[in-house]
Scaffold this motif. Structure first.
Motif, PDB file in Angstrom:
ATOM      1  N   LEU A 231       0.835  -1.201   0.000  1.00 17.35           N
ATOM      2  CA  LEU A 231       0.000   0.000   0.000  1.00 17.35           C
ATOM      3  C   LEU A 231       0.866   1.246   0.000  1.00 17.35           C
ATOM      4  N   GLU A 232       0.626   2.137  -0.947  1.00 17.92           N
ATOM      5  CA  GLU A 232       1.402   3.370  -1.024  1.00 17.92           C
ATOM      6  C   GLU A 232       1.243   4.180   0.256  1.00 17.92           C
ATOM      7  N   GLY A 233       2.345   4.817   0.680  1.00 22.63           N
ATOM      8  CA  GLY A 233       2.330   5.648   1.869  1.00 22.63           C
ATOM      9  C   GLY A 233       2.537   7.095   1.500  1.00 22.63           C
ATOM     10  N   ASN A 234       3.768   7.609   1.744  1.00 20.44           N
ATOM     11  CA  ASN A 234       4.068   8.985   1.344  1.00 20.44           C
ATOM     12  C   ASN A 234       4.166   9.104  -0.168  1.00 20.44           C
ATOM     13  N   ASP A 235       4.727   8.090  -0.808  1.00 21.92           N
ATOM     14  CA  ASP A 235       4.696   7.998  -2.275  1.00 21.92           C
ATOM     15  C   ASP A 235       4.486   6.525  -2.619  1.00 21.92           C
ATOM     16  N   VAL A 236       5.486   5.853  -3.160  1.00 25.27           N
ATOM     17  CA  VAL A 236       5.319   4.443  -3.509  1.00 25.27           C
ATOM     18  C   VAL A 236       5.425   3.559  -2.266  1.00 25.27           C
ATOM     19  N   ALA A 237       4.945   2.328  -2.393  1.00 20.28           N
ATOM     20  CA  ALA A 237       5.115   1.348  -1.324  1.00 20.28           C
ATOM     21  C   ALA A 237       6.530   0.778  -1.418  1.00 20.28           C
ATOM     22  N   SER A 238       7.308   0.885  -0.349  1.00 18.61           N
ATOM     23  CA  SER A 238       8.702   0.472  -0.406  1.00 18.61           C
ATOM     24  C   SER A 238       8.867  -1.030  -0.544  1.00 18.61           C
ATOM     25  N   ASN A 239       7.816  -1.815  -0.232  1.00 18.73           N
ATOM     26  CA  ASN A 239       7.967  -3.275  -0.296  1.00 18.73           C
ATOM     27  C   ASN A 239       7.598  -3.875  -1.647  1.00 18.73           C
ATOM     28  N   LEU A 240       7.060  -3.077  -2.580  1.00 21.22           N
ATOM     29  CA  LEU A 240       6.529  -3.642  -3.818  1.00 21.22           C
ATOM     30  C   LEU A 240       7.586  -4.395  -4.610  1.00 21.22           C
ATOM     31  N   LYS A 241       8.826  -3.883  -4.654  1.00 16.49           N
ATOM     32  CA  LYS A 241       9.858  -4.539  -5.466  1.00 16.49           C
ATOM     33  C   LYS A 241      10.157  -5.933  -4.961  1.00 16.49           C
ATOM     34  N   TRP A 242      10.453  -6.070  -3.661  1.00 12.69           N
ATOM     35  CA  TRP A 242      10.820  -7.395  -3.168  1.00 12.69           C
ATOM     36  C   TRP A 242       9.629  -8.341  -3.108  1.00 12.69           C
ATOM     37  N   VAL A 243       8.431  -7.787  -2.908  1.00 15.76           N
ATOM     38  CA  VAL A 243       7.243  -8.664  -2.921  1.00 15.76           C
ATOM     39  C   VAL A 243       7.048  -9.251  -4.314  1.00 15.76           C
ATOM     40  N   MET A 244       7.187  -8.434  -5.348  1.00 18.37           N
ATOM     41  CA  MET A 244       7.012  -8.932  -6.713  1.00 18.37           C
ATOM     42  C   MET A 244       8.090  -9.938  -7.090  1.00 18.37           C
ATOM     43  N   ASN A 245       9.256  -9.850  -6.462  1.00 21.28           N
ATOM     44  CA  ASN A 245      10.307 -10.812  -6.764  1.00 21.28           C
ATOM     45  C   ASN A 245      10.240 -12.048  -5.869  1.00 21.28           C
ATOM     46  N   SER A 246       9.302 -12.062  -4.943  1.00 24.19           N
ATOM     47  CA  SER A 246       9.112 -13.215  -4.059  1.00 24.19           C
ATOM     48  C   SER A 246       8.137 -14.196  -4.718  1.00 24.19           C
ATOM     49  N   ASN A 247       7.835 -15.276  -4.009  1.00 28.18           N
ATOM     50  CA  ASN A 247       6.847 -16.244  -4.487  1.00 28.18           C
ATOM     51  C   ASN A 247       5.463 -15.954  -3.941  1.00 28.18           C
ATOM     52  N   SER A 248       5.300 -14.804  -3.281  1.00 27.43           N
ATOM     53  CA  SER A 248       3.998 -14.360  -2.803  1.00 27.43           C
ATOM     54  C   SER A 248       3.394 -13.412  -3.821  1.00 27.43           C
ATOM     55  N   TRP A 260      12.177   4.481 -10.062  1.00 28.27           N
ATOM     56  CA  TRP A 260      13.015   3.791 -11.040  1.00 28.27           C
ATOM     57  C   TRP A 260      12.429   2.437 -11.427  1.00 28.27           C
ATOM     58  N   PHE A 261      11.597   1.864 -10.590  1.00 32.47           N
ATOM     59  CA  PHE A 261      10.968   0.571 -10.848  1.00 32.47           C
ATOM     60  C   PHE A 261       9.903   0.655 -11.940  1.00 32.47           C
ATOM     61  N   MET A 262       9.578   1.861 -12.379  1.00 31.10           N
ATOM     62  CA  MET A 262       8.597   2.082 -13.449  1.00 31.10           C
ATOM     63  C   MET A 262       7.241   1.472 -13.086  1.00 31.10           C
ATOM     64  N   TYR A 306       9.287  -9.337 -14.714  1.00 30.87           N
ATOM     65  CA  TYR A 306       9.389  -7.882 -14.695  1.00 30.87           C
ATOM     66  C   TYR A 306      10.596  -7.445 -13.867  1.00 30.87           C
ATOM     67  N   CYS A 307      10.792  -8.075 -12.715  1.00 30.65           N
ATOM     68  CA  CYS A 307      11.890  -7.696 -11.815  1.00 30.65           C
ATOM     69  C   CYS A 307      13.257  -7.996 -12.417  1.00 30.65           C
ATOM     70  N   ARG A 308      13.340  -9.030 -13.233  1.00 34.09           N
ATOM     71  CA  ARG A 308      14.641  -9.460 -13.753  1.00 34.09           C
ATOM     72  C   ARG A 308      15.347  -8.390 -14.564  1.00 34.09           C
ATOM     73  N   GLN A 309      14.598  -7.462 -15.151  1.00 38.29           N
ATOM     74  CA  GLN A 309      15.227  -6.431 -15.977  1.00 38.29           C
ATOM     75  C   GLN A 309      16.122  -5.497 -15.159  1.00 38.29           C
ATOM     76  N   PHE A 310      15.970  -5.506 -13.834  1.00 33.73           N
ATOM     77  CA  PHE A 310      16.768  -4.615 -12.991  1.00 33.73           C
ATOM     78  C   PHE A 310      17.998  -5.303 -12.397  1.00 33.73           C
ATOM     79  N   PHE A 311      18.243  -6.561 -12.771  1.00 37.11           N
ATOM     80  CA  PHE A 311      19.326  -7.328 -12.162  1.00 37.11           C
ATOM     81  C   PHE A 311      20.690  -7.084 -12.816  1.00 37.11           C
ATOM     82  N   ASN A 312      20.702  -6.559 -14.045  1.00 36.86           N
ATOM     83  CA  ASN A 312      21.946  -6.344 -14.781  1.00 36.86           C
ATOM     84  C   ASN A 312      22.573  -5.022 -14.324  1.00 36.86           C
TER      85      ASN A 312
END
Length: 335
Positions: A231-248, A260-262, A306-312
């Motif tokens: 859930l967004e707070g002051n701006d973006v939700a800080s957990n969205l990146k790692w949640v999307m890269n998890s199995n949840s 930067w996560f677009m 989607y997350c993999r594009q940021f690994f390089n």
């Protein structure tokens, strides 16, 4: 702390990023003479020429997404120069200094820029370097130029050791709720729901003790749940990146801000489970994906892709430098 939790936190990286290596890296950049980094800029930018045509198209697409300036525009003389940015006189959180200095050190100290550190939710009258911007307003106003800042907090990617099928059929949320309407609506209307585990982490919480988090809940503990609310707070939700890269599954209302996560490119129902802004269909969505596990797995796989594009790292560095080069070129400070 169980043995599994200790192992994955200590050796599997299933935890928040360590700040010490981040600050050591920032300090080492400060110690590197600026003339040296400026001399390397053109060589680093020439790495673009070594890419295949498809890779160049991808890189340019990212660069123009972050920096939407399409016509030259002059900065007002009141804008600060790069040389005026000093660590000791920054006036804002040090992560914004280190993350902006990482790329502006490749350009002359006489160059001017507009810089807005922090959680930015508005647009600007002049081209401005930011960490975050409103998605819709920035489609028509190109002046919010994104670079990856506060990344030690926002950009966490690790391997989730718990398969989706072995996770608990519930949704979890931990976060500061004070003065954040969507989060307040969630806890006030759904706290007692057995399918949800919601607690407020605000230090100035207005809720009774049973609705507050005592101590910090680890990232690993979150991964035991099939659904993690983002859930967004002051701006973006800080957990969205790692949640999307998890199995949840990431569960979120429509996204309003991006970094930067677009986040503006994320597709509801494809990259995350979309719920209404008032969370009124949350339970309905959880029940649906409980009954349709194949669709849930497909969203998890799409999110991973989607997350993999940021690994390089080399590619991310090239894009970052090109975004800054485009900023100074479009503001008439370099050819």
């Amino acid at each position: 702390m169980g043995l599994k939790s200790f192992y994955y936190k200590s050796f599997g990286g299933v935890r928040k990023n360590l700040h010490l290596p981040y600050y050591v890296g920032g300090a080492l950049r400060l110690m590197t003479p600026r003339w040296f980094t400026r001399s390397r800029r053109d060589a680093l930018l020439r790495r673009f020429d070594e890419l295949s045509a498809s890779q160049q198209d991808y890189v340019m697409e990212r660069v123009t997404y972050y920096n939407r300036l399409s016509e030259p525009v002059a900065l007002p003389p009141t804008c600060a120069t790069l040389g005026e940015q000093h660590y000791a006189h920054r006036g804002y959180a040090s992560v914004y200094f280190f993350d902006s200095y990482e790329w502006n050190r490749y350009f002359p100290e006489s160059f001017r820029w507009a810089f807005a550190p922090g959680d930015i939710t508005q647009t600007f009258a002049v081209p401005t370097i930011v960490k975050s911007r409103p998605i819709e307003a920035s489609r028509s106003n190109p002046n919010s130029v994104l670079i990856n800042m506060d990344k030690v907090r926002h950009f966490m990617f690790f391997r989730d050791p718990i398969p989706f099928e072995q996770k608990e059929n519930r949704a979890i949320f931990r976060g500061a709720i004070h003065s954040k309407p969507v989060r307040m609506n969630l806890i006030e209307n759904y706290f007692d729901c057995p399918q949800l585990d919601i607690l407020d982490t605000s230090t100035n919480s207005i809720y009774p003790p049973n609705m507050r988090q005592k101590g910090e809940m680890s990232v690993y503990a979150h991964l035991k749940f099939k659904y993690i609310l983002s859930l967004e707070g002051n701006d973006v939700a800080s957990n969205l990146k790692w949640v999307m890269n998890s199995n949840s599954l990431a569960v979120s209302p429509p996204l309003v801000y991006e970094t930067w996560f677009m986040e503006g490119r994320l597709v509801p129902g494809e990259h995350f489970v979309s719920i209404k802004p008032d969370c009124s269909d949350l339970i309905e969505k959880l029940n649906y994906y409980d009954e349709h596990p194949a669709e849930a797995r497909a969203i998890v796989e799409n999110a991973h892709e989607y997350c993999r594009q940021f690994f390089n790292k080399a590619q991310e560095s090239l894009i970052s430098l090109m975004v800054m080069e485009r900023y100074f070129r479009m503001t008439g400070q370099m050819e």
